[in-house]
Design an enzyme around this catalytic site. Structure first.
Site, mmCIF file in Angstrom:
data_model
loop_
_atom_site.group_PDB
_atom_site.id
_atom_site.type_symbol
_atom_site.label_atom_id
_atom_site.label_comp_id
_atom_site.label_asym_id
_atom_site.label_seq_id
_atom_site.Cartn_x
_atom_site.Cartn_y
_atom_site.Cartn_z
ATOM 1 N N GLY A 51 26.690 24.468 18.428
ATOM 2 C CA GLY A 51 26.204 24.488 18.750
ATOM 3 C C GLY A 51 24.423 23.907 18.883
ATOM 4 O O GLY A 51 23.727 24.661 17.924
ATOM 5 N N THR A 56 23.419 28.370 17.665
ATOM 6 C CA THR A 56 24.892 29.253 18.574
ATOM 7 C C THR A 56 25.888 28.893 17.798
ATOM 8 O O THR A 56 26.880 27.551 18.041
ATOM 9 C CB THR A 56 24.309 29.117 19.875
ATOM 10 N N HIS A 84 2.326 -10.582 15.570
ATOM 11 C CA HIS A 84 1.235 -10.049 15.797
ATOM 12 C C HIS A 84 0.347 -10.603 15.387
ATOM 13 O O HIS A 84 -0.475 -11.080 14.361
ATOM 14 C CB HIS A 84 0.913 -8.030 15.664
ATOM 15 N N TYR A 91 -7.542 -5.532 20.038
ATOM 16 C CA TYR A 91 -8.844 -3.957 19.145
ATOM 17 C C TYR A 91 -9.920 -5.257 18.354
ATOM 18 O O TYR A 91 -9.870 -6.576 18.617
ATOM 19 C CB TYR A 91 -7.912 -3.466 18.123
ATOM 20 N N ASP A 134 17.673 26.183 15.119
ATOM 21 C CA ASP A 134 18.713 27.389 15.449
ATOM 22 C C ASP A 134 19.444 26.508 16.469
ATOM 23 O O ASP A 134 19.988 25.751 16.623
ATOM 24 C CB ASP A 134 17.690 28.072 16.495
ATOM 25 N N LEU A 163 30.469 25.848 29.303
ATOM 26 C CA LEU A 163 32.378 25.830 29.669
ATOM 27 C C LEU A 163 32.501 23.878 28.913
ATOM 28 O O LEU A 163 32.318 23.427 29.652
ATOM 29 C CB LEU A 163 33.022 26.682 30.923
ATOM 30 N N VAL A 171 14.481 -7.656 -6.007
ATOM 31 C CA VAL A 171 15.950 -6.846 -6.228
ATOM 32 C C VAL A 171 16.754 -7.570 -5.216
ATOM 33 O O VAL A 171 16.933 -8.053 -4.499
ATOM 34 C CB VAL A 171 15.531 -5.430 -5.384
ATOM 35 N N TYR A 214 23.137 33.820 17.840
ATOM 36 C CA TYR A 214 22.784 32.902 17.970
ATOM 37 C C TYR A 214 22.013 33.073 16.211
ATOM 38 O O TYR A 214 21.948 34.535 15.933
ATOM 39 C CB TYR A 214 21.265 33.970 18.759
ATOM 40 N N ILE A 216 0.758 -1.139 -0.534
ATOM 41 C CA ILE A 216 0.293 0.673 -0.180
ATOM 42 C C ILE A 216 1.073 1.522 -0.175
ATOM 43 O O ILE A 216 0.559 2.618 -0.657
ATOM 44 C CB ILE A 216 -1.102 0.204 1.351
ATOM 45 N N VAL A 217 2.147 0.883 1.132
ATOM 46 C CA VAL A 217 2.933 2.667 0.831
ATOM 47 C C VAL A 217 3.465 2.247 -0.385
ATOM 48 O O VAL A 217 3.774 3.506 -1.551
ATOM 49 C CB VAL A 217 3.736 2.505 1.674
#
Length: 788
Positions: free
Chosen positions: A541, A529, A221, A250, A527, A623, A170, A514, A15-16
């Site tokens: 960073g 640094t 499963h 389920y 984001d 530090l 494959v 930043y 299905i994918v």
């Protein structure tokens, strides 16, 4: 050839693969070939035996979005029975969790409601009414017909030019340099510019062909079909699909019979290379406890009995999320694995957008193939974590709750010292991170910390508050070692970083900046640094492995990027007495240098790189030193700090302090779905330079913003993902939240419409909690304490 339609080969016609072929061809990528070793669409893999239940609600926003689109598309294609979904509670704990799940659904835009036990019994008359306490109903949930959905999407793709080739196993993926060139099967070669592995539980084998770890584990499963019940088949078919998560069960109808899926048995992993079919023989002994629970809930099952069952294989990962994205070193080789029917069409849409447009609309950082640290790819680690995810798939999990094993994996050089101080550790990205220290239980500030509700009290201690208060009053050591650190250097380093980030890095060595990474659409990828330590040397960073992957993909030949995290360590020394402490033990670190500066110095006998930064809003330094000198750095600071009342402080205090200062956490508060300005990060964008994504910023029409809220009730500490209501209507959701111990304010950040500036309500476990927008930052708005 410029302008030519890329040749795409998809491996796997489940299905994918079928959904991705449909989505790609719809976007103009019509030269698509789908290969499968089986004899037809959705044959031999999980898609062929999947029961098709689609419950959309998930704690993760992107997973819910995947499921929503899957429902919408399959309804439109006529291969979805929208009977609704019902989750039930037979215990007070589960009933409370259904309220939390209802909040998630509301946050992510899925209509749902909580119902009482009588309505549950009306919807499912066969249930034992005496056991029921209530339920959670999602009207748009239902049953996908996986094989039909795959066939319909395959036909649509074929009509646009796609080809499906069956009986094609494959055996190799071909490449030239760092680009994929094709796929070789036992009988043919298929040239390709793009190859996507949609092989499901065989994905790890395809990954091996290109030197890529695909960290998933196929697991058995259990699913059974009962014999016919004494019930009307049409009535059963109209009933919502049912989850009894307390018993790991389920249910769905099959005519007059029921299908029962069970997760309550032992994990049953199998190696990908040992798989000969997607269904294994049914093991009755593993189903005994599940059957007893099913009969207890639905007494009529006792008379009907089990007709037949099987152990069907599905893919599990170490964090329960899909594996999506491009190979970090082989351009054009993509992965779309560990995807269940529930999310199939949604994943296919996002991956198609990613391949065609270069960026998916949804933020996919939590599903990105490249999110894992190297240690998280160890086969034993992947196996153990995947098995644990199977065990916990229906459990009520606290957002801070860590995996218990394998631990510890990654420890900072300060770990032994932290153990001596009674650190309570949680784990992230394999790192052990202290959240508070029992050695601080005797601090008088503990008595100043207000109580909080039961859920928010888990994985928390009032010591967190005391540590925050002491940080504001005196000085504290924070272990910042787990934060990702990169060294970027080479002749082109400055030009490269200038092009990749939004702020101006062309400053003298010793400057710290930043800045942001944006994608092509102007969304915030991260984001950073960045400290300029030399003319061509920078320390970055970062937020995690995805930043390393992004920068590496874009780096020119005259730039090198190294991950230096493991070989270094960092202490955040913060508080109003931090300067006094450092002056006692260092004559080479210039404590007069201003905020956002860097220098190399010595703390007594320990060489350090000192960055004048603080993510808690206090005077101090990050530090850095080498890992071998970490214990010596800790001991030196600890000994010198005794006369200043130093303490060790953990992540609980850190989170509170950062929210008081309004500092964003990427991936929680801000993602690629947000631009810098609506996220409150526009100050880090320099419009007088060129950078990736800048062009898209000119076309922004934002209607939302990240808003600071303060909650009236100090006891009602929320934790994130809760829906926010304005005048009775859901309008947004909470990102980060914590109690601000030094401001005395209960804080939550939330994405809300820009125009809202009056009272709102946060729904927390079914209760409405009043909150109001506040001007940020809540603490030290003039930055006097930071600048010292």
């Amino acid at each position: 050839m410029p302008g030519a339609v890329p040749r795409v080969v998809l491996v796997g016609a489940g299905i994918v693969g079928c959904a991705l072929a449909d989505e790609l061809t719809e976007r103009g990528f019509t030269d698509v070939t789908v290969l499968d070793q089986a004899a037809g669409v959705a044959v031999g893999g999980s898609s062929g035996h999947a029961p098709g239940l689609v419950f959309q609600t998930n704690s993760c926003r992107s997973m819910t979005a995947f499921a929503r689109y899957t429902v919408e598309k399959y309804v439109e294609l006529g291969c979805f029975d929208q009977v609704g979904g019902l989750e039930i509670a037979t215990s007070p704990e589960r009933l409370a969790d259904l309220s939390r799940r209802h909040g998630w659904a509301t946050s992510w835009g899925v209509e749902s409601r909580l119902i009482d036990a009588d309505e549950v019994a009306r919807l499912h008359p066969l249930l034992d009414r005496d056991q029921l306490l209530g339920g959670f109903l999602i009207p748009s949930d239902g049953l996908a017909r996986p094989v039909q959905a795959a066939e319909v999407q395959a036909r649509r793709a074929i009509e646009r030019g796609a080809r499906f080739e069956f009986g094609q196993k494959v055996v190799a993926v071909e490449s030239s340099g760092d680009r994929v060139t094709g796929v070789r099967t036992e009988t043919d070669v298929f040239p390709a510019d793009v190859v996507v592995s949609c092989a499901g539980m065989w994905g790890p084998l395809l990954g091996e062909m290109v030197g890529l770890t695909v960290p998933l584990v196929p697991m058995a499963h259990q699913y059974v079909f009962t014999r016919d019940l004494d019930a009307d088949a049409e009535a059963l078919a109209r009933q919502p699909i049912l989850r009894h998560q307390e018993a790991d069960l389920y249910f769905r109808s099959h005519g007059k019979a029921l299908g029962i899926g069970a997760y309550g048995h032992r994990p049953m992993p199998i190696a990908a290379r040992d798989i000969t079919g997607s269904e294994l023989p049914f093991t009755e002994v593993d189903f005994e406890a599940s059957w007893a629970s099913a009969v207890e809930l639905i007494p009529a099952l006792a008379q009907a009995g089990v007709d037949r069952g099987f152990n069907g294989l599905f893919s599990f990962t170490g964090d329960g999320m899909p594996l999506l994205g491009e190979h970090p070193a082989l351009r054009g080789f993509w992965v779309a694995e560990a995807v269940w029917i529930t999310h199939s069409a949604g994943v296919a849409r996002s991956v198609a957008e990613w391949i065609v447009d270069g960026q998916p609309e949804l933020d996919l950082h939590s599903s990105d193939l490249n999110r894992f640290e190297q240690v998280q790819l160890a086969p034993d680690y992947v196996l153990e974590r995947s098995c644990q995810n199977f065990v916990e798939v229906y459990d009520v999990l606290h957002p801070l709750q860590p995996m218990e094993s394998p631990r510890p994996i990654r420890t900072s050089p300060f770990h032994g010292r932290q153990q001596e101080l009674g650190a309570f550790f949680l784990e992230a990205s394999g790192w052990e991170r202290p959240h508070w220290f029992e050695a601080n239980a005797g601090l008088p500030e503990v008595a100043e910390v207000p109580t909080r509700n039961e859920w928010a009290s888990r994985f928390w201690s009032p010591i967190c508050g005391a540590e925050a208060l002491v940080t504001r009053k005196r000085v504290a050591l924070f272990d910042m070692t787990p934060l990702k650190r990169l060294e970027v250097g080479g002749p082109g380093a400055l030009e490269f970083l200038q092009r990749m980030t939004t702020n101006n890095l062309d400053r003298k060595p010793g400057a710290v900046v930043y800045t942001l990474l944006l994608d092509e659409q102007g969304g915030v990828r991260s984001d950073l640094t960045i400290a300029r330590l030399g003319a061509t040397t920078f320390q970055v960073g970062a937020n995690g492995n995805l930043d390393l992957d992004w920068l590496t993909r874009h780096a020119p030949d005259d730039v090198f990027i190294r991950d230096i995290t493991a070989g270094t360590c960092c202490i955040g020394l913060w508080g109003p007495l931090a300067r006094d402490l450092v002056n006692d033990i260092s004559h080479t670190l210039d404590t007069r240098k201003g905020y956002f500066t860097a220098q190399r110095a010595f703390i007594k006998n320990v060489p350090v790189t000192a960055l004048r930064l603080s993510y808690v809003g206090e005077l101090g330094w990050e530090l850095y030193t080498t890992a071998d000198l970490g214990p010596k750095l800790w001991d030196t600071l600890w000994e010198a700090g005794q006369r200043h009342g130093v303490i060790a402080a953990g992540r609980g205090a850190f989170t509170s302090l950062r929210l008081e200062k309004g500092y964003r956490s990427w991936g929680t508060d801000v993602t690629t779905e947000h631009d810098p300005f609506e996220a409150g990060l526009g100050f880090a964008v320099r419009q007088d330079k060129e950078f990736l994504g800048k062009g898209s910023l000119h076309n922004l029409t934002s209607t939302k913003k990240l808003t600071c809220l303060t909650i009236d009730d100090p006891h009602s500490v929320v934790l994130g993902s809760e829906p926010v209501f304005h005048q009775g209507e859901p309008v947004g959701y909470v990102t980060s939240a914590a109690y601000g111990y030094t401001t005395g304010l209960n804080i939550a950040y939330a994405w809300l419409p820009s125009e809202i500036d009056d009272e709102v309500e946060i729904e927390y476990f079914g209760q409405k909690v009043k909150a109001r927008p506040a001007q940020e930052p809540l603490f030290d708005p003039e930055m006097k304490r930071l600048r010292g």
